[in-house]
Design a protein around this motif. Structure first.
Motif, PDB file in Angstrom:
ATOM      1  N   GLN A  45       0.992  -1.192   0.135  1.00  0.00           N
ATOM      2  CA  GLN A  45      -0.166   0.048   0.064  1.00  0.00           C
ATOM      3  C   GLN A  45       0.993   1.348  -0.019  1.00  0.00           C
ATOM      4  O   GLN A  45       1.996   1.146   0.087  1.00  0.00           O
ATOM      5  N   GLY A  46       0.288   2.353  -0.127  1.00  0.00           N
ATOM      6  CA  GLY A  46       1.029   3.542  -0.305  1.00  0.00           C
ATOM      7  C   GLY A  46       1.947   3.858  -1.500  1.00  0.00           C
ATOM      8  O   GLY A  46       1.863   3.167  -2.367  1.00  0.00           O
ATOM      9  N   ASP A  47       2.722   4.928  -1.281  1.00  0.00           N
ATOM     10  CA  ASP A  47       3.672   5.470  -2.350  1.00  0.00           C
ATOM     11  C   ASP A  47       4.815   4.738  -2.360  1.00  0.00           C
ATOM     12  O   ASP A  47       5.442   4.634  -1.410  1.00  0.00           O
ATOM     13  N   ALA A  48       5.080   3.942  -3.419  1.00  0.00           N
ATOM     14  CA  ALA A  48       6.420   3.070  -3.397  1.00  0.00           C
ATOM     15  C   ALA A  48       7.782   3.908  -3.454  1.00  0.00           C
ATOM     16  O   ALA A  48       8.583   3.449  -2.863  1.00  0.00           O
ATOM     17  N   PHE A  49       7.512   5.144  -3.990  1.00  0.00           N
ATOM     18  CA  PHE A  49       8.588   5.925  -4.043  1.00  0.00           C
ATOM     19  C   PHE A  49       9.056   6.822  -2.496  1.00  0.00           C
ATOM     20  O   PHE A  49       9.775   7.401  -2.372  1.00  0.00           O
ATOM     21  N   LYS A  50       8.205   6.597  -1.525  1.00  0.00           N
ATOM     22  CA  LYS A  50       8.197   7.126  -0.101  1.00  0.00           C
ATOM     23  C   LYS A  50       8.557   5.858   0.814  1.00  0.00           C
ATOM     24  O   LYS A  50       8.448   5.989   1.828  1.00  0.00           O
ATOM     25  N   THR A  51       8.448   4.652   0.153  1.00  0.00           N
ATOM     26  CA  THR A  51       8.758   3.525   1.079  1.00  0.00           C
ATOM     27  C   THR A  51      10.266   2.848   1.178  1.00  0.00           C
ATOM     28  O   THR A  51      10.663   2.883   0.112  1.00  0.00           O
ATOM     29  N   LEU A  52      10.504   2.535   2.457  1.00  0.00           N
ATOM     30  CA  LEU A  52      11.972   1.991   2.476  1.00  0.00           C
ATOM     31  C   LEU A  52      11.762   0.498   2.900  1.00  0.00           C
ATOM     32  O   LEU A  52      10.991   0.144   3.562  1.00  0.00           O
ATOM     33  N   PHE A  53      12.919  -0.259   2.389  1.00  0.00           N
ATOM     34  CA  PHE A  53      12.691  -1.608   2.813  1.00  0.00           C
ATOM     35  C   PHE A  53      13.852  -1.828   3.763  1.00  0.00           C
ATOM     36  O   PHE A  53      14.945  -1.394   3.606  1.00  0.00           O
ATOM     37  N   VAL A  54      13.549  -2.548   4.854  1.00  0.00           N
ATOM     38  CA  VAL A  54      14.392  -2.808   6.084  1.00  0.00           C
ATOM     39  C   VAL A  54      14.640  -4.321   6.126  1.00  0.00           C
ATOM     40  O   VAL A  54      13.440  -4.898   6.464  1.00  0.00           O
ATOM     41  N   ALA A  55      15.680  -4.746   6.120  1.00  0.00           N
ATOM     42  CA  ALA A  55      15.777  -6.227   6.164  1.00  0.00           C
ATOM     43  C   ALA A  55      16.778  -6.683   7.317  1.00  0.00           C
ATOM     44  O   ALA A  55      17.531  -5.670   7.761  1.00  0.00           O
ATOM     45  N   ARG A  56      17.082  -7.696   7.464  1.00  0.00           N
ATOM     46  CA  ARG A  56      17.881  -8.388   8.683  1.00  0.00           C
ATOM     47  C   ARG A  56      17.688  -7.908   9.929  1.00  0.00           C
ATOM     48  O   ARG A  56      18.429  -7.382  10.917  1.00  0.00           O
ATOM     49  N   VAL A  57      16.069  -7.497  10.111  1.00  0.00           N
ATOM     50  CA  VAL A  57      15.689  -7.072  11.529  1.00  0.00           C
ATOM     51  C   VAL A  57      15.542  -8.114  12.411  1.00  0.00           C
ATOM     52  O   VAL A  57      15.234  -9.215  12.031  1.00  0.00           O
ATOM     53  N   ASN A  58      16.009  -7.894  13.504  1.00  0.00           N
ATOM     54  CA  ASN A  58      16.006  -8.831  14.773  1.00  0.00           C
ATOM     55  C   ASN A  58      14.585  -9.394  14.848  1.00  0.00           C
ATOM     56  O   ASN A  58      13.586  -8.493  14.983  1.00  0.00           O
ATOM     57  N   ILE A  96       8.728   0.456   5.450  1.00  0.00           N
ATOM     58  CA  ILE A  96       8.443   1.878   6.215  1.00  0.00           C
ATOM     59  C   ILE A  96       8.099   2.956   5.011  1.00  0.00           C
ATOM     60  O   ILE A  96       9.092   3.234   4.363  1.00  0.00           O
ATOM     61  N   GLU A  97       6.867   3.452   5.257  1.00  0.00           N
ATOM     62  CA  GLU A  97       6.579   4.606   4.428  1.00  0.00           C
ATOM     63  C   GLU A  97       6.447   5.799   5.287  1.00  0.00           C
ATOM     64  O   GLU A  97       5.959   5.898   6.180  1.00  0.00           O
ATOM     65  N   TYR A  98       7.501   6.559   4.565  1.00  0.00           N
ATOM     66  CA  TYR A  98       7.522   7.918   5.041  1.00  0.00           C
ATOM     67  C   TYR A  98       6.408   9.000   4.507  1.00  0.00           C
ATOM     68  O   TYR A  98       5.950   9.039   3.218  1.00  0.00           O
TER      69      TYR A  98
END
Length: 169
Positions: A45-58, A96-98
Protein backbone atom coordinates in the motif's frame (compact mmCIF):
# COMPACT_ATOMS: atom_id res chain seq x y z
CA UNK A 1 34.13 -48.35 24.00
CA UNK A 2 30.98 -49.41 22.21
CA UNK A 3 31.09 -49.44 18.45
CA UNK A 4 28.78 -46.90 16.87
CA UNK A 5 26.79 -47.72 13.82
CA UNK A 6 27.81 -45.69 10.79
CA UNK A 7 25.73 -42.67 9.83
CA UNK A 8 22.93 -43.58 7.43
CA UNK A 9 23.94 -42.69 3.92
CA UNK A 10 21.36 -40.73 2.00
CA UNK A 11 21.47 -41.64 -1.65
CA UNK A 12 22.29 -38.68 -3.84
CA UNK A 13 20.13 -37.90 -6.81
CA UNK A 14 21.21 -39.37 -10.09
CA UNK A 15 21.84 -37.02 -12.99
CA UNK A 16 18.41 -37.58 -14.65
CA UNK A 17 16.65 -37.10 -11.30
CA UNK A 18 18.59 -33.92 -10.59
CA UNK A 19 17.80 -32.56 -14.05
CA UNK A 20 14.12 -33.42 -13.53
CA UNK A 21 14.08 -31.62 -10.19
CA UNK A 22 15.72 -28.52 -11.69
CA UNK A 23 13.24 -28.48 -14.58
CA UNK A 24 10.30 -28.83 -12.14
CA UNK A 25 11.58 -25.90 -10.08
CA UNK A 26 12.08 -23.77 -13.19
CA UNK A 27 8.50 -24.51 -14.24
CA UNK A 28 7.25 -23.53 -10.75
CA UNK A 29 9.21 -20.26 -10.92
CA UNK A 30 7.83 -19.48 -14.39
CA UNK A 31 4.26 -20.09 -13.18
CA UNK A 32 4.77 -17.94 -10.07
CA UNK A 33 6.37 -15.20 -12.18
CA UNK A 34 3.29 -15.05 -14.43
CA UNK A 35 1.09 -14.56 -11.36
CA UNK A 36 3.45 -12.10 -9.60
CA UNK A 37 2.28 -8.51 -9.97
CA UNK A 38 3.60 -6.11 -7.30
CA UNK A 39 1.32 -3.28 -8.47
CA UNK A 40 -1.81 -5.29 -7.58
CA UNK A 41 -0.51 -6.72 -4.29
CA UNK A 42 -3.03 -5.97 -1.49
CA UNK A 43 -0.17 -5.86 1.08
CA UNK A 44 1.76 -3.22 -0.90
CA UNK A 45 0.00 0.00 0.00
CA UNK A 46 1.00 3.63 -0.25
CA UNK A 47 3.49 5.42 -2.44
CA UNK A 48 6.34 3.11 -3.49
CA UNK A 49 8.70 6.07 -3.89
CA UNK A 50 8.25 7.00 -0.23
CA UNK A 51 8.70 3.43 1.01
CA UNK A 52 11.88 2.04 2.53
CA UNK A 53 12.73 -1.68 2.74
CA UNK A 54 14.44 -2.74 5.98
CA UNK A 55 15.92 -6.26 6.14
CA UNK A 56 17.91 -8.34 8.64
CA UNK A 57 15.68 -7.05 11.43
CA UNK A 58 16.02 -8.87 14.76
CA UNK A 59 13.00 -11.13 15.31
CA UNK A 60 12.45 -9.52 18.73
CA UNK A 61 12.33 -5.98 17.33
CA UNK A 62 8.91 -4.37 17.66
CA UNK A 63 7.17 -1.93 15.35
CA UNK A 64 7.48 0.82 17.98
CA UNK A 65 11.26 0.23 18.21
CA UNK A 66 11.55 0.54 14.42
CA UNK A 67 9.45 3.69 14.54
CA UNK A 68 11.75 5.24 17.19
CA UNK A 69 14.88 4.36 15.20
CA UNK A 70 13.62 5.62 11.83
CA UNK A 71 11.58 8.65 12.90
CA UNK A 72 14.80 10.63 13.28
CA UNK A 73 14.84 10.94 9.47
CA UNK A 74 11.30 12.32 9.23
CA UNK A 75 7.63 11.63 9.99
CA UNK A 76 6.53 8.06 9.25
CA UNK A 77 3.14 7.40 7.66
CA UNK A 78 3.04 3.66 8.35
CA UNK A 79 5.20 0.62 9.12
CA UNK A 80 4.41 -2.81 7.74
CA UNK A 81 6.33 -5.63 9.43
CA UNK A 82 6.15 -8.89 7.50
CA UNK A 83 5.07 -12.01 9.38
CA UNK A 84 4.95 -15.66 8.33
CA UNK A 85 1.46 -16.71 7.29
CA UNK A 86 1.91 -20.18 8.77
CA UNK A 87 3.53 -19.53 12.13
CA UNK A 88 2.72 -15.84 12.67
CA UNK A 89 6.35 -15.16 13.58
CA UNK A 90 8.27 -12.20 12.12
CA UNK A 91 10.13 -12.82 8.85
CA UNK A 92 12.89 -10.33 9.67
CA UNK A 93 12.01 -7.49 7.33
CA UNK A 94 9.67 -4.51 7.14
CA UNK A 95 8.50 -1.70 4.89
CA UNK A 96 8.47 1.85 6.23
CA UNK A 97 6.47 4.50 4.39
CA UNK A 98 7.47 8.12 5.05
CA UNK A 99 5.32 11.21 4.69
CA UNK A 100 7.90 12.81 2.34
CA UNK A 101 10.20 11.28 -0.24
CA UNK A 102 13.16 13.36 0.94
CA UNK A 103 12.89 11.76 4.41
CA UNK A 104 12.90 8.28 2.88
CA UNK A 105 15.92 9.25 0.82
CA UNK A 106 17.71 10.50 3.94
CA UNK A 107 17.00 7.24 5.79
CA UNK A 108 18.13 5.26 2.73
CA UNK A 109 21.46 7.08 2.71
CA UNK A 110 22.18 7.09 6.46
CA UNK A 111 20.48 4.11 8.12
CA UNK A 112 22.06 1.25 6.15
CA UNK A 113 24.12 -0.80 8.60
CA UNK A 114 22.53 0.78 11.67
CA UNK A 115 22.52 -1.54 14.68
CA UNK A 116 19.02 -2.21 16.06
CA UNK A 117 18.60 -4.73 18.90
CA UNK A 118 22.07 -6.13 18.30
CA UNK A 119 21.78 -6.65 14.53
CA UNK A 120 22.95 -4.50 11.66
CA UNK A 121 19.98 -3.84 9.38
CA UNK A 122 20.08 -3.53 5.62
CA UNK A 123 18.16 -0.52 4.31
CA UNK A 124 17.12 -0.21 0.69
CA UNK A 125 14.41 1.32 -1.47
CA UNK A 126 11.33 -0.69 -2.43
CA UNK A 127 12.19 -2.21 -5.77
CA UNK A 128 9.13 -4.31 -6.63
CA UNK A 129 7.04 -1.32 -7.70
CA UNK A 130 9.80 1.16 -8.58
CA UNK A 131 12.40 -0.68 -10.68
CA UNK A 132 11.15 -1.94 -14.03
CA UNK A 133 11.96 -5.59 -14.64
CA UNK A 134 13.03 -6.28 -11.04
CA UNK A 135 12.04 -9.68 -9.62
CA UNK A 136 12.18 -10.99 -6.06
CA UNK A 137 14.94 -13.41 -5.18
CA UNK A 138 12.52 -16.34 -4.87
CA UNK A 139 11.69 -15.84 -8.55
CA UNK A 140 15.28 -15.70 -9.73
CA UNK A 141 15.92 -11.99 -9.19
CA UNK A 142 17.00 -9.82 -6.28
CA UNK A 143 20.15 -7.82 -5.86
CA UNK A 144 22.43 -10.80 -6.51
CA UNK A 145 26.04 -9.66 -6.56
CA UNK A 146 25.46 -5.93 -6.31
CA UNK A 147 26.66 -5.55 -2.70
CA UNK A 148 30.07 -7.19 -2.92
CA UNK A 149 32.36 -4.20 -2.72
CA UNK A 150 33.39 -1.06 -4.49
CA UNK A 151 32.23 0.40 -7.78
CA UNK A 152 34.71 -1.74 -9.72
CA UNK A 153 33.22 -4.99 -8.34
CA UNK A 154 29.50 -4.24 -8.15
CA UNK A 155 27.08 -5.06 -10.93
CA UNK A 156 25.19 -1.89 -11.76
CA UNK A 157 21.85 -3.10 -13.11
CA UNK A 158 19.77 -3.13 -9.93
CA UNK A 159 18.93 0.57 -9.72
CA UNK A 160 21.32 1.06 -6.80
CA UNK A 161 23.85 3.21 -8.62
CA UNK A 162 24.81 6.82 -9.22
CA UNK A 163 22.11 7.34 -11.85
CA UNK A 164 19.27 6.34 -9.53
CA UNK A 165 16.21 8.59 -9.54
CA UNK A 166 16.77 9.07 -5.81
CA UNK A 167 20.09 10.82 -6.38
CA UNK A 168 18.61 13.33 -8.82
CA UNK A 169 16.80 15.28 -6.12
Amino acid sequence: VAARSPEPVTPSLSFPQRREKIERRQQEVENELKMWDPHNDPNAQGDAFKTLFVARVNYDTTESKLRREFEVYGPIKRIYMVYSKRSGKPRGYAFIEYEHERDMHSAYKHADGKKIDGRRVLVDVERGRTVKGWRPRRLGGGLGGTRRGGADVNIRHSGRDDTSRYDER
